[in-house]
Design an enzyme around this catalytic site. Structure first.
Site, PDB file in Angstrom:
ATOM      1  N   SER A 145       0.845  -1.184   0.000  1.00 57.92           N
ATOM      2  CA  SER A 145       0.000   0.000   0.000  1.00 57.92           C
ATOM      3  C   SER A 145       0.895   1.254   0.000  1.00 57.92           C
ATOM      4  CB  SER A 145      -0.929  -0.065   1.220  1.00 57.92           C
ATOM      5  OG  SER A 145      -1.935   0.888   1.168  1.00 57.92           O
ATOM      6  N   ASP A 342      -8.794  -6.249  -4.811  1.00 59.81           N
ATOM      7  CA  ASP A 342      -8.388  -4.978  -4.199  1.00 59.81           C
ATOM      8  C   ASP A 342      -8.899  -3.834  -5.068  1.00 59.81           C
ATOM      9  OD1 ASP A 342      -7.136  -2.751  -3.141  1.00 59.81           O
ATOM     10  OD2 ASP A 342      -5.130  -3.640  -3.123  1.00 59.81           O
ATOM     11  N   HIS A 375      -8.083  -5.110  -0.412  1.00 61.35           N
ATOM     12  CA  HIS A 375      -6.784  -4.505  -0.113  1.00 61.35           C
ATOM     13  C   HIS A 375      -6.130  -5.165   1.099  1.00 61.35           C
ATOM     14  CE1 HIS A 375      -3.804  -1.385  -0.446  1.00 61.35           C
ATOM     15  NE2 HIS A 375      -4.017  -0.945   0.777  1.00 61.35           N
TER      16      HIS A 375
END
Lengths: 399, 399
Positions: A145, A342, A375
Site C-alpha cells: 500500500s 483490491d 486490499h
C-alpha cells in the site's frame, strides 16, 4: 535514534531535529549486504515482526508485529538470512517525531503545526537511518500500500542503494476516488468540534468522533464487496445492548483482518428493532467496534498527514505524467504483487508500474494473486502470496 | 393530500394522520388506465418533471424535476399519453409528513420520534393516494435505485394493481458494503454534537457537519471510479481561497450530475500548498461543495430514516432468502435496467431479479447499459437508456 541534523522537507519547511523509532530482526552480515527495509502504511509502525514480552517473560497478548506472517525465522522474508529493519515514519504516532511530540523551537506540542511530510521525505529520513546503521545498500526495500509507494520511491531517490524493491498492493499515485475517500475522512476529523484546529492536546480532548468515521470509511475500502458479503452479508446482530459481543481485536494494526475480527452472526430471523441508531446488522457492529478501537490509539493529526502523503505521491508528475520516463531512474530489480479483489489499489495500478518498468527493460516479476480479501489481502496469510515472496527472496534477493 | 386515517406501519407503530405531497403531469384518461407512478430515491421528491414559474411567469432557475430528462411531453415516459404521478414519501422532507412536522399527538415536532418507515409502508401510503385519486390500476410503476425497490414491492404488495414495473439501477436488497456506507453516514450524523439525539430543531441548530460527511460519502458511491478519473483525475484546484469557483448546482436533486456539476480544472503544474486542510485537488472542492449544499436543505432525521428503509428492504427474507419464491406473487410485466459501471447497485443485482422473475415465467425485458457514470447514470440523459425506456412504454405499456 536521535537525528540532530535538520531534515529539509519537500514542502520547503524543515524539521530541526527528530527521533525515529525502529526495530531490527536477524543479524547484519559482515559485508552489510543482507539488510531489508520494511516501509509501513497508514497506521502501522516499526513493530513489523515478532512479539513483545511482559515483565514476567510471557508473550504479551496481541503483540505480534503487523507483518509477522511475512517476516521472521523461516518465514518468506527469513530473518535467519536477512537483517530486517522496521521504522516508524516521521509524523506517525508510534514513537518517531510527530504531531504529539514537543516542537523544540517552541517548547509546545506540534499538533497541527507539524510540517506536512511526503513519501520522499520519509525515504530521505529512512536513508539517514541506514547511514547511521552503516548500511550503504539495501538487499531489498519492501512495503504494501503506502509502504509500496515508499519502496518505489527508494528506487528513484537512491537508485544505487537498492538491489530489490518489493511493491505490494500499491499504485503509482492515487485515483480521484482514492483522494475522495481520504478527503471525507479528513473532513470528518477536522470538523469534529474536539479537533480544535489540530490543537486538541491543549484542550485535553481527542476528536474521536472524526477518527471513528475515518476508520469506518477506511475499513470499507480495505475489504472487498465479496468478502464483506461472505463474512457479514445481511447477518443480524441480536445480542442485547451492552453485551460484550464485539469482535476480537486483530493483531495487525494496519488494516482489518477479517478472518480474526469478525464476530459470530446473529440469528437472521430475529425481528428488527426498527431503529435508525441501534445496531441491526453485524456489519454495523463490526465497523463501530473498529472505529472505537482506532479512536483510542491513533493520533488525528497523524491521520491527516499520512493521508496527505498518499494524495501527493505521484512520481510521474515530474515527468509530465509519463511514468515510464519517471521510472527510468530506477536501477533495482522488482517484485510487484497485487490482489484481484483490491479495489482501493487495483491490479490495474500495479500493472501500470510493471509496464513502465518493462518499458525501461528493468527486471520485473509480477504476481496477481486471486484472493477474496480486497486490499487487506496484503496483510493476510495467503499461501500463494507467501509462496511468491518466499521464492523471490530465495531465488533473487539471496542470490 | 391529507389522510385522516391512521397508517399501520411494518414496525408495529402507526402514523395517526398524514399529508402526502404529490404532483401530476398529463391527463388521466376516461377509463383511468394510463396512470404511471414514479417512486423517488434517497433525496428526491414529488417534483419529478417540468419546471416551476416565479411570480412574473418566468421559469425559476434550476427548477427542473429530478427526472425531467425521462418524463414530459414526447419524452420516454410521454405525458401526452400517460398521466404521471410523483409523490414525496412519508418521512421525507419535501412536504409530506416527516420528522420536521408537528406530531398531532404531542403538538411537538416529531424529530427523532418519527416512526421508522419501510419501503412497504411507502407503497401502502402510495396505494392510498391512488385510491383517493380514483385510480385502481397503474399502467406502470417506475423508479430508480430505492425507487426501483418501491416499484418491485408494488408488484408484491398489490399484484393486481400494477400492469408494468420499471425497475432501474436497483437491487433485491442491500449488500453488506451498501449497509456499511449507510451506517458510516448515519454515524456521522448522529455523532454530530448538533444532532442532539435527533431533537436539534428545538435547539435551533442543524447537524450540518454530519450531513456534509454523509453526502460526500454518498457522492463517491454514486460515481464510478472511471468517471471520477475522467472528470477530476488528479486535477488541481488553484483558485484563491474565497474565490467563487465552486461548481454550479445541478438541477437533479437526487444525485450528482457530473456533466453539469464539475468546475474547471486548475493548472496541474501549480505548486502544492502542502496543507492537510486546504483544498489541493478538484475532487476535494467538488465533494465539499456538494456536502455544503446538501446540508443546507436536507433533513438529518430524514436521511437516517431513508437509509434505514434501504437497509431493511429484502423481499426474499420472508421466503427464507429465496427470491424466486418471493417474486412468485408478482403478476406485472417488468423492465429492468442496470448500468455497467454502477458499483452501488451493480448489474449483478438486477440480474438476480431478472432470474427470479424468469424462474416464475414472468414477462421480463432487461437492458444492461454500458455507461461510464456509475449509479448516477440512472438520472442522466443517455441515448440508449432513454431509447430502451421509450420503446418499452410505446411497445408494451401503451399497447
Amino acid at each position: 535514534m536521535y537525528f540532530p541534523e535538520p531534515l529539509a522537507l519537500r514542502s520547503g519547511a524543515s524539521i530541526r531535529a527528530y527521533d525515529l523509532s525502529y526495530e531490527t530482526y536477524g543479524q547484519l552480515n559482515a559485508d552489510k549486504s543482507n539488510a531489508v527495509l520494511i516501509c509501513h502504511a497508514l497506521n502501522a509502525s516499526h513493530h513489523v515482526a515478532g512479539v513483545y514480552l511482559d515483565e514476567t517473560g510471557q508473550i504479551r497478548d496481541k503483540s505480534e508485529g503487523w507483518w509477522d506472517t511475512m517476516i521472521g525465522p523461516a518465514k518468506p522474508v527469513d530473518t535467519n538470512q536477512f537483517f530486517v529493519i522496521g521504522v516508524n515514519n516521521l509524523g506517525s504516532c508510534f514513537g518517531s517525531t510527530g504531531p504529539m511530540q514537543i516542537n523544540p523551537d517552541t517548547g509546545e506540542v506540534y499538533g497541527a503545526n507539524f510540517p506536512v511530510v511526503t513519501v520522499q521525505d520519509w525515504v530521505h529520513a529512512q536513508a539517514r537511518l541506514l547511514d547511521a546503521l552503516g548500511i550503504e545498500t539495501l538487499a531489498a526495500v519492501m512495503g504494501g500500500s503506502l509502504g509500496g509507494m515508499q519502496a518505489l520511491s527508494w528506487t528513484l531517490q537512491y537508485p544505487e542503494r537498492v538491489r530489490h524493491a518489493v511493491v505490494v498492493a500499491s499504485a503509482p499515485n492515487l485515483t480521484a476516488e482514492n483522494i475522495a475517500f481520504n478527503e471525507v475522512a479528513r473532513r470528518a476529523i477536522v470538523t469534529d468540534p474536539d479537533f480544535h484546529g489540530g490543537h486538541f492536546y491543549r484542550h485535553g480532548v481527542l476528536p474521536k468522533r472524526g477518527l471513528r468515521i475515518a476508520r469506518m470509511i477506511g475499513h470499507i475500502t480495505y475489504l472487498s464487496d465479496d468478502v464483506m458479503n461472505e463474512k457479514f452479508g445481511r447477518q443480524r446482530r441480536t445480542s442485547a445492548p451492552g453485551e460484550a459481543s464485539a469482535p476480537e481485536n486483530s493483531a495487525a494494526p494496519d488494516a482489518a483482518s477479517p478472518g480474526n475480527d469478525i464476530g459470530r452472526a446473529g440469528n437472521s430471523a430475529a425481528p428488527y428493532k426498527y431503529s435508525t441508531q441501534d445496531v441491526e446488522f453485524q456489519i454495523e457492529s463490526y465497523l463501530r467496534y473498529q472505529g472505537d478501537k482506532f479512536a483510542e490509539y491513533f493520533d488525528a493529526n497523524t491521520y491527516l498527514l499520512i493521508t496527505r502523503a498518499l494524495d501527493y505521491f505521484d512520481p510521474a508528475a515530474e515527468s509530465s505524467g509519463d511514468l515510464s520516463r519517471a521510472l527510468a531512474q530506477a536501477k533495482a530489480k522488482f517484485l510487484l504483487v497485487s490482489f484481484t479483489t483490491d479495489w482501493r489499489f487495483s491490479p490495474l495500478r500495479s500493472r501500470e508500474i510493471v509496464k513502465a518498468l518493462l518499458d525501461n527493460q528493468r527486471d520485473v516479476s509480477y504476481a496477481e494473486i486471486d484472493a477474496p480479501h480486497g486490499h487487506d489481502a496484503f496483510l493476510l496469510d495467503d499461501a500463494r502470496y507467501m509462496g511468491v515472496v518466499r521464492s523471490y527472496f530465495q531465488s533473487k534477493v539471496a542470490a
